[in-house]
Scaffold this motif. Structure first.
Motif, PDB file in Angstrom:
ATOM      1  N   GLU A 131       0.932  -1.233   0.043  1.00 48.55           N
ATOM      2  CA  GLU A 131       0.052   0.026   0.044  1.00 48.55           C
ATOM      3  C   GLU A 131       0.648   1.151  -0.024  1.00 48.55           C
ATOM      4  OE1 GLU A 131      -3.239   0.533  -0.427  1.00 48.55           O
ATOM      5  OE2 GLU A 131      -3.672  -1.900  -0.505  1.00 48.55           O
ATOM      6  N   GLU A 132       1.903   1.297   0.698  1.00 50.88           N
ATOM      7  CA  GLU A 132       2.728   2.471   0.578  1.00 50.88           C
ATOM      8  C   GLU A 132       3.453   2.543  -0.765  1.00 50.88           C
ATOM      9  OE1 GLU A 132       7.093   4.006   3.271  1.00 50.88           O
ATOM     10  OE2 GLU A 132       5.983   1.996   3.536  1.00 50.88           O
ATOM     11  N   ILE A 133       3.754   1.446  -1.467  1.00 50.40           N
ATOM     12  CA  ILE A 133       4.322   1.455  -2.730  1.00 50.40           C
ATOM     13  C   ILE A 133       3.089   2.413  -3.612  1.00 50.40           C
ATOM     14  CG2 ILE A 133       4.952   0.374  -4.705  1.00 50.40           C
ATOM     15  CD1 ILE A 133       6.358  -1.710  -3.133  1.00 50.40           C
ATOM     16  N   ARG A 134       1.988   1.803  -3.553  1.00 46.66           N
ATOM     17  CA  ARG A 134       1.209   2.548  -4.411  1.00 46.66           C
ATOM     18  C   ARG A 134       0.632   3.985  -3.936  1.00 46.66           C
ATOM     19  NH1 ARG A 134      -3.236  -2.430  -3.690  1.00 46.66           N
ATOM     20  NH2 ARG A 134      -2.128  -3.983  -5.080  1.00 46.66           N
ATOM     21  N   GLU A 135       0.996   4.175  -2.824  1.00 43.17           N
ATOM     22  CA  GLU A 135       0.747   5.918  -2.324  1.00 43.17           C
ATOM     23  C   GLU A 135       1.781   6.562  -2.948  1.00 43.17           C
ATOM     24  OE1 GLU A 135       0.398   5.958   1.781  1.00 43.17           O
ATOM     25  OE2 GLU A 135      -1.460   4.862   1.991  1.00 43.17           O
ATOM     26  N   ASP A 140       3.839  11.175  -6.340  1.00 44.03           N
ATOM     27  CA  ASP A 140       4.602  11.845  -7.212  1.00 44.03           C
ATOM     28  C   ASP A 140       5.221  10.667  -7.798  1.00 44.03           C
ATOM     29  OD1 ASP A 140       6.460  13.290  -8.237  1.00 44.03           O
ATOM     30  OD2 ASP A 140       7.331  13.892  -6.327  1.00 44.03           O
ATOM     31  N   PRO A 141       4.771  10.425  -9.183  1.00 44.53           N
ATOM     32  CA  PRO A 141       5.187   9.555 -10.004  1.00 44.53           C
ATOM     33  C   PRO A 141       6.639   9.868 -10.651  1.00 44.53           C
ATOM     34  CG  PRO A 141       3.348  10.507 -11.091  1.00 44.53           C
ATOM     35  CD  PRO A 141       3.627  10.984  -9.783  1.00 44.53           C
ATOM     36  N   TRP A 142       6.820  11.104 -11.070  1.00 45.84           N
ATOM     37  CA  TRP A 142       7.982  11.647 -11.484  1.00 45.84           C
ATOM     38  C   TRP A 142       9.197  11.498 -10.718  1.00 45.84           C
ATOM     39  CZ3 TRP A 142       3.342  13.538 -12.567  1.00 45.84           C
ATOM     40  CH2 TRP A 142       3.175  13.609 -14.046  1.00 45.84           C
ATOM     41  N   LYS A 143       8.927  11.237  -9.170  1.00 42.51           N
ATOM     42  CA  LYS A 143      10.288  11.111  -8.223  1.00 42.51           C
ATOM     43  C   LYS A 143      10.348   9.574  -8.012  1.00 42.51           C
ATOM     44  CE  LYS A 143      11.452  12.365  -3.641  1.00 42.51           C
ATOM     45  NZ  LYS A 143      11.124  13.107  -2.405  1.00 42.51           N
ATOM     46  N   TRP A 144       9.210   9.110  -7.497  1.00 45.73           N
ATOM     47  CA  TRP A 144       9.113   7.723  -7.271  1.00 45.73           C
ATOM     48  C   TRP A 144       8.686   6.761  -8.439  1.00 45.73           C
ATOM     49  CZ3 TRP A 144      11.147   6.696  -2.910  1.00 45.73           C
ATOM     50  CH2 TRP A 144      11.265   7.661  -1.923  1.00 45.73           C
ATOM     51  N   THR A 145       9.937   6.791  -9.324  1.00 54.02           N
ATOM     52  CA  THR A 145       9.977   5.728 -10.164  1.00 54.02           C
ATOM     53  C   THR A 145       9.805   4.144  -9.985  1.00 54.02           C
ATOM     54  OG1 THR A 145      11.999   5.914 -10.814  1.00 54.02           O
ATOM     55  CG2 THR A 145      11.055   7.536 -11.865  1.00 54.02           C
ATOM     56  N   GLU A 165       0.472   0.641 -10.926  1.00 51.70           N
ATOM     57  CA  GLU A 165       0.699   1.011 -12.275  1.00 51.70           C
ATOM     58  C   GLU A 165       0.877   2.619 -12.140  1.00 51.70           C
ATOM     59  OE1 GLU A 165      -1.760   0.396 -16.372  1.00 51.70           O
ATOM     60  OE2 GLU A 165      -2.720  -0.315 -14.506  1.00 51.70           O
ATOM     61  N   ALA A 166       1.488   3.075 -13.284  1.00 50.87           N
ATOM     62  CA  ALA A 166       1.614   4.544 -13.375  1.00 50.87           C
ATOM     63  C   ALA A 166       0.641   5.184 -13.607  1.00 50.87           C
ATOM     64  CB  ALA A 166       2.882   4.768 -14.514  1.00 50.87           C
ATOM     65  N   PRO A 167       0.325   6.465 -13.011  1.00 54.90           N
ATOM     66  CA  PRO A 167      -0.970   7.256 -13.424  1.00 54.90           C
ATOM     67  C   PRO A 167      -1.032   7.509 -15.031  1.00 54.90           C
ATOM     68  CG  PRO A 167       0.326   8.167 -11.521  1.00 54.90           C
ATOM     69  CD  PRO A 167       1.305   7.193 -12.260  1.00 54.90           C
ATOM     70  N   THR A 168      -2.141   7.909 -15.538  1.00 57.91           N
ATOM     71  CA  THR A 168      -2.245   8.271 -16.797  1.00 57.91           C
ATOM     72  C   THR A 168      -1.406   9.431 -17.295  1.00 57.91           C
ATOM     73  OG1 THR A 168      -4.766   7.730 -16.540  1.00 57.91           O
ATOM     74  CG2 THR A 168      -3.956   8.691 -18.578  1.00 57.91           C
ATOM     75  N   GLU A 169      -1.082  10.532 -16.368  1.00 52.16           N
ATOM     76  CA  GLU A 169      -0.398  11.543 -16.799  1.00 52.16           C
ATOM     77  C   GLU A 169       1.052  11.098 -16.946  1.00 52.16           C
ATOM     78  OE1 GLU A 169      -0.663  14.516 -13.786  1.00 52.16           O
ATOM     79  OE2 GLU A 169      -2.975  14.872 -14.214  1.00 52.16           O
ATOM     80  N   ARG A 170       1.542   9.994 -16.294  1.00 57.92           N
ATOM     81  CA  ARG A 170       2.817   9.752 -16.088  1.00 57.92           C
ATOM     82  C   ARG A 170       3.022   8.970 -17.684  1.00 57.92           C
ATOM     83  NH1 ARG A 170       8.146  10.286 -15.025  1.00 57.92           N
ATOM     84  NH2 ARG A 170       9.177   8.384 -14.936  1.00 57.92           N
TER      85      ARG A 170
END
Length: 207
Positions: A131-135, A140-145, A165-170
């Motif tokens: 759950e922490e990985i998903r949060e 911040d998908p650009w920082k937490w790749t 899974e990465a967000p749509t914006e990413r």
């Protein structure tokens, strides 16, 4: 007696011929090196008598021709059937299995591995850590790749991509970067990538 003249007398050298040479019949010389005759000779099978000239009539079908390629002489390349009974090379052939595998002796250490062994899979992540990985991935998908998350939680990037899974914006941002890179491709690389995609489709179709 017939005089052979070329089919066409050169006008520049016409003064070399006698005046009566133009009244003689002209013959064209056909050489043997024509395409039809050459291919006909290549298709002609050799006479059987030339192949069995050195073999007696009683032993026409009772012989073996051993013609190895030109290379350095080695006793291991000569079959035992072509060696005399008292030839010392027969002893070398009987011990050839020892030379083919130098690691028959169990006391001899094996060479190092050519590639690294596959890492052992770990199943150490708890539902709370997932759950922490998903949060972190959503925040911040650009920082937490995937790479940084895999290093932090000591897991593979493939596992991070499955659980978070990465967000749509990413995804849109990465696709835009990829399209910008493709715009700089030449026709050679573009065709190579298209051929690779076709081969991957055939893999899925099992063809």
């Amino acid at each position: 007696m017939s005089l052979l003249l070329p089919h066409r007398i050169p006008t520049i050298l016409s003064f070399l011929y006698p005046p009566w040479a133009t009244l003689l019949p002209r013959f064209t010389c056909r050489h043997e090196s024509s395409s039809r005759r050459t291919t006909k000779k290549l298709r002609t099978k050799p006479n059987v008598s030339s192949l069995t000239a050195s073999v007696s009539p009683d032993n026409v079908n009772d012989y073996i021709v051993f013609n190895p390629p030109s290379s350095a002489p080695s006793p291991y390349h000569t079959p035992a059937a072509f060696l005399p009974r008292d030839d010392p090379r027969r002893d070398l052939l009987s011990q050839s299995h020892l030379h083919s595998n130098p690691y028959v002796d169990l006391r001899r250490s094996l060479p190092p591995l050519a590639r690294k062994t596959q890492k052992q899979k770990k199943y150490h992540l708890t539902p709370k850590q997932i759950e922490e990985i998903r949060e972190l991935r959503t925040k911040d998908p650009w920082k937490w790749t995937r790479k940084r998350l895999a290093e932090r939680f000591d897991c593979s990037q493939f596992f991070v991509g499955i659980v978070a899974e990465a967000p749509t914006e990413r995804k849109r941002s990465e696709m835009a970067k990829l399209e910008a890179v493709k715009e700089r491709w030449g026709w050679r690389r573009r065709n190579a990538r298209e051929e690779r995609g076709k081969r991957q489709e055939l893999w899925g179709m099992d063809k």
